[in-house]
Design a protein around this motif. Structure first.
Motif, short mmCIF file in Angstrom:
data_model
loop_
_atom_site.label_atom_id
_atom_site.label_comp_id
_atom_site.label_asym_id
_atom_site.label_seq_id
_atom_site.Cartn_x
_atom_site.Cartn_y
_atom_site.Cartn_z
N UNK A 1 0.83 -1.22 0.00
CA UNK A 1 0.00 0.00 0.00
C UNK A 1 0.86 1.26 0.00
N UNK A 2 1.88 1.25 0.85
CA UNK A 2 2.74 2.44 0.97
C UNK A 2 3.51 2.69 -0.32
N UNK A 3 3.92 1.60 -0.95
CA UNK A 3 4.74 1.75 -2.15
C UNK A 3 3.93 1.98 -3.43
N UNK A 4 2.63 1.92 -3.32
CA UNK A 4 1.78 2.16 -4.48
C UNK A 4 1.84 3.66 -4.83
N UNK A 5 1.87 3.95 -6.14
CA UNK A 5 1.96 5.36 -6.58
C UNK A 5 0.78 6.20 -6.09
N UNK A 6 -0.34 5.53 -5.90
CA UNK A 6 -1.55 6.29 -5.53
C UNK A 6 -1.70 6.46 -4.01
N UNK A 7 -0.69 6.02 -3.28
CA UNK A 7 -0.85 6.03 -1.81
C UNK A 7 -1.10 7.43 -1.23
N UNK A 8 -2.06 7.51 -0.34
CA UNK A 8 -2.36 8.78 0.33
C UNK A 8 -2.24 8.66 1.84
N UNK A 9 -1.89 7.45 2.30
CA UNK A 9 -1.90 7.18 3.74
C UNK A 9 -0.62 7.71 4.40
N UNK A 10 -0.80 8.45 5.50
CA UNK A 10 0.35 9.05 6.18
C UNK A 10 0.73 8.33 7.47
#
Lengths: 351, 362
Positions: free
Chosen positions: B178-187
């Motif tokens: 999830x973190x490495x996905x280009x679309x990630x928005x999670x902080x």
């Protein structure tokens, strides 16, 4: 629960030729007659049943209510009751929720061949005890037997007829904006009692079904508060959440309730947590929801709390015109959420 | 209920809400990983109480939601075999396969049983020697020990008619993905407390360090969740990234060694396809090769085509937190719990079902 019927086999089982019910008992022939004459008719006897007509012939005065229900519970015997008790109390209570005192019932069995005679006898005895307690009579009935595998031990249908209380005006259309919602007792006990006995799910608990007849309780309420009682419904299948949704959706009102006011026994709550079920959706057999005029609500509650069937009753919410069609619950921590209808059966969660 | 009621205390929740209001100076987007946490957030109405600039996105931690379509088709196929009793946890039954769900198969006469424990399935196998009993073993690290134990029990009893159809998934690789996905928005993450109860916490340090991202291991009750959110926002506001454990009354750093030992006896790590997300390397468990006798995937010759997902379902975006359930055009219209287009609408832990059941509050 003090008002539970104690099962004494006060009527000793007559000597039948068979230990189990077989197809012949539903044939209409000698076996059927034997089962009925030395069994069913004898134990349930009353003037109308004794006439042995194709149907019961009688007179009744006043406005009538008529209701029917079928009972397919598994297991047949569970803590606090059995299928026979449900079959009588269920229909008596459906009539009570219309504002009527049940008077006469029909009773039909669909039996799977192989049912032990003693089981049938125990169920029949419970039916008799419940009829005495609720002051109703079985006046007509039927017995069918189906092949092994075509039923599930025994199914029961009862229909009932009763006379409406003269002040009863129980109807969704009687509900007014600002009315108060009263819940008559602890929820989810019947469903959890049944669940605790299901094969593969057995767990130890003291929880017993709340099945009971509510007709006298309701009559007393109607006698005292009459038309100010706007709506009544027993929270059986689908639990409290379903009744409240019926009020919101069919009555075109908003319903607001507070989680903190909804009485749930601690053991029941624990079992629900363990099984991943929401007690709001779990079945009851002796709990009803009442919608009453706001001005009399606290008096009704006080009155109901004196009754064996209402000692845990609580004011749980109110009717409004704001979020029509929706039931909104204020959670114990103050958050608000929707309480929806259940899509199909409640299924236990993975983790 | 001791150890529960104090974690459902409205006044404590309110204190955390006030604190959160004070410490939050800008918008933050955080993800709760576990479906159980999503369910609790929504059921208790917590999301509506949070400050407006905190956005919760709901993670992929619902085992029902991420079990691939193909595997559900396999379970249905097995259930419809004459000689098979297919056992499953309850909420897998309603998940739509490409043609039908297990519940529909059951209605058509398949022998499908809802169980609470795979050990009951072993007993069922013992009592039905002429039947093949298959347990549909889905779930995260939390259900893996019990599923593994059932295989060990079957082995000890020398049962030849018990197997599991596995689709186990693992949390840390999914967080990485999830973190490495280009679309990630999670902080920042609220990690799943119960997964850590089994596995311990060591796997999360590298995720924190490599991605400079705070993680708080969090429980499931309202007070747990509020405390976890406060801890996470504090780190974010201070520009810190640490692994913290809010759920220390249940989670210890080593985890449950005995449970991990049982997992390691039966399972090995494999690549796994997550429904709606795709294949994530080393993100699942499969039965070890030497125990193939207990692996339904190998034991039965299941020949079915790989089915296509429903095009209207945006489960992938939901499970990655890119969209909220109510942003889906089909939400509550074509897709409802009665007629779900995708798995997140089915399970009570699925984000779509949680939104459908508990939100819409006007």
């Amino acid at each position: 629960m003090e008002n539970k019927i104690k099962m004494h086999l006060t009527c000793p089982m007559p000597k039948f030729d068979f230990d189990t019910i077989n197809l012949g008992h539903g044939s209409g022939g000698i076996l059927t007659h034997k089962l009925l004459n030395s069994g069913v008719f004898d134990i349930l006897k009353n003037d109308l049943l004794n006439q042995k007509h194709d149907g019961a012939v009688f007179e009744l005065d006043g406005k009538l209510a008529f209701s029917t229900d079928s009972y397919v519970v598994n297991p047949l015997f569970f803590p606090g009751g059995n299928i026979g008790e449900l079959a009588i109390n269920g229909t008596v209570n459906d009539l009570a929720m219309c504002g009527a005192m049940a008077k006469y019932l029909s009773l039909s069995f669909i039996i799977e061949e192989g049912l032990p005679m003693v089981t049938f006898w125990q169920i029949l005895n419970s039916i008799k005890q419940c009829c005495i307690k609720a002051n109703v009579q079985i006046v007509t009935g039927d017995t069918k037997v189906v092949e092994k595998g075509k039923g599930d031990k025994i199914f029961i249908n009862t229909s009932g007829i009763g006379v409406l209380h003269k002040h009863a005006n129980i109807n969704l259309s009687s509900i007014q904006d600002n009315d108060i919602i009263i819940l008559s007792g602890n929820i989810a006990e019947h469903g959890i009692a049944i669940m605790s006995q299901r094969v593969g799910l057995e767990f130890e608990t003291d929880i017993i079904s709340d099945t009971t007849n509510l007709n006298f309780t309701i009559q007393k309420l109607l006698e005292k508060y009459g038309e100010d009682i706007h709506f009544l419904r027993d929270a059986t299948r689908g639990g409290l959440a379903s009744v409240l949704n019926e009020i919101a959706k069919d009555g075109n009102f908003g319903v607001d309730i507070k989680q903190i006011d909804i009485p749930v026994n601690e053991q029941v709550n624990g079992a629900c947590e363990m099984l991943g079920l929401d007690p709001l959706y779990v079945a009851n057999e002796g709990v009803f929801v009442m919608v009453v005029k706001r001005e009399i609500a606290s008096n009704v509650l006080e009155f109901l709390n004196q009754d064996e069937n209402g000692k845990n009753a609580k004011l749980i919410g109110f009717i409004n015109n704001e979020h029509v069609g929706q039931v909104i619950l204020q959670s114990n921590i103050g958050g608000r959420r929707l309480v929806n209808m259940l899509p199909g059966e409640q299924l236990p969660r993975i983790c | 209920m001791k150890y529960l009621s104090e974690y459902r205390d409205a006044s404590v929740v309110n204190q955390y809400l006030e604190e959160l209001d004070k410490i939050t100076t800008r918008p933050w987007t955080i993800m709760e990983i576990c479906g159980g946490q999503t369910h609790s957030l929504v059921k208790n109405g917590i999301i509506g109480l949070l400050p407006k600039h905190i956005t919760m996105v709901h993670g992929p931690g619902c085992p029902v939601c991420v079990t691939p379509l193909h595997l559900i088709d396999k379970a249905v196929y097995l259930a419809e075999e004459k000689n098979v009793i297919l056992c499953s946890y309850g909420d897998m039954l309603r998940v739509p396969g490409s043609k039908k769900s297990l519940l529909e198969a059951k209605a058509n006469g398949a022998d499908v049983r809802i169980l609470y424990s795979p050990l009951e399935a072993v007993t069922l196998a013992k009592n039905n020697p002429d039947k093949q009993v298959v347990f549909f073993a889905v779930g995260f690290e939390t259900t893996a020990p019990a599923n593994a134990l059932s295989v060990l029990h079957a082995q000890r009893e020398n049962l030849k008619n018990y197997s599991i159809l596995t689709s186990h998934v693992l949390v840390p690789p999914a967080m990485e993905a999830l973190v490495n996905d280009d679309t990630n928005i999670v902080q920042g993450f609220l990690a799943a407390g119960h997964v850590c109860t089994i596995m311990g916490i060591s796997e999360y340090y590298p995720i924190v360090e490599l991605n400079k991202l705070p993680i708080v291991i969090t429980g499931f009750e309202p007070v747990d969740l509020m405390q976890g959110i406060v801890m996470l926002i504090k780190q974010l506001e201070n520009g810190e990234y640490k692994l913290e454990n809010q759920y220390s009354r249940v989670v210890n750093s080593e985890g449950n060694k005995e449970a991990v030992n049982i997992i390691n006896q039966v399972f090995e790590v494999c690549n796994r396809v997550w429904r709606g997300i795709g294949e994530i390397p080393k993100s699942g468990y499969e039965v070890k090769k030497e125990l193939a006798l207990y692996d339904a995937n190998k034991k039965f010759n299941i020949q079915i085509d790989e089915a296509q997902e429903c095009q209207d379902c945006i489960a992938g975006e939901i499970l990655r937190g890119i969209k909220k359930p109510n942003q889906c055009p089909q939400f509550g219209k074509k897709c409802t719990p009665i007629n779900p287009l995708g798995a997140p609408m089915v399970s009570s832990e699925g984000a779509c079902a949680a939104y459908y059941h508990f939100t819409n509050v006007e």
